[in-house]
Design a protein around this motif. Sequence first.
Motif: not given
Length: 163
Positions: A55-57, A142-159
């Motif tokens: 789930l994304r916005l 809404p609805g995110w859990g730790p896995t979703d949050e880590m995925d987002w971090l991996r994809e967006n940290w450098d940005r």
Amino acid sequence: MHAARGRLLRFASSALAAGVVSVALLEILLRAGLYGALPIPIEAPVFAMDAPGRLRLRPNASARSRGGEWDVRYVTNAEGLRDVKRGYALDAAHFSFRVLGIGDSFTFGWGVPIEASYLAWAERTLTIRSNGTVEIVKAAVPGWGPTDEMDWLRENWDRWRPN
């Protein structure tokens, strides 16, 4: 007495077995990928599923949500984040301190205007107290859990390059 206890025990065992089978069947259906067919909340114009099924916005989206205690318009910016319509500066010269606010519906500010969310409050408060510019990237869904949050971090940290 023993017969009544035996009937009660058989009934309780049957009810427990039916519950376990029902939960197991639901789990199998969800893992088989049928969760994509389940309805998305009324605020569907704001939400989307990405290719891996997370789930994304949606970027530049807006939807109204009414509940028993709230009537809120959720708006996303060009980056697909629930924040004011501003562009985030991607180089460090435009801000003194950047924090990534990642989380679920509580962090998103479900049921409250963005200005009343705790991340917006923290951003205002830290900016005033630091006499600088503190920017909190509000990356919560809404609805995110730790896995979703880590995925987002991996994809967006450098940005986003938080401090």
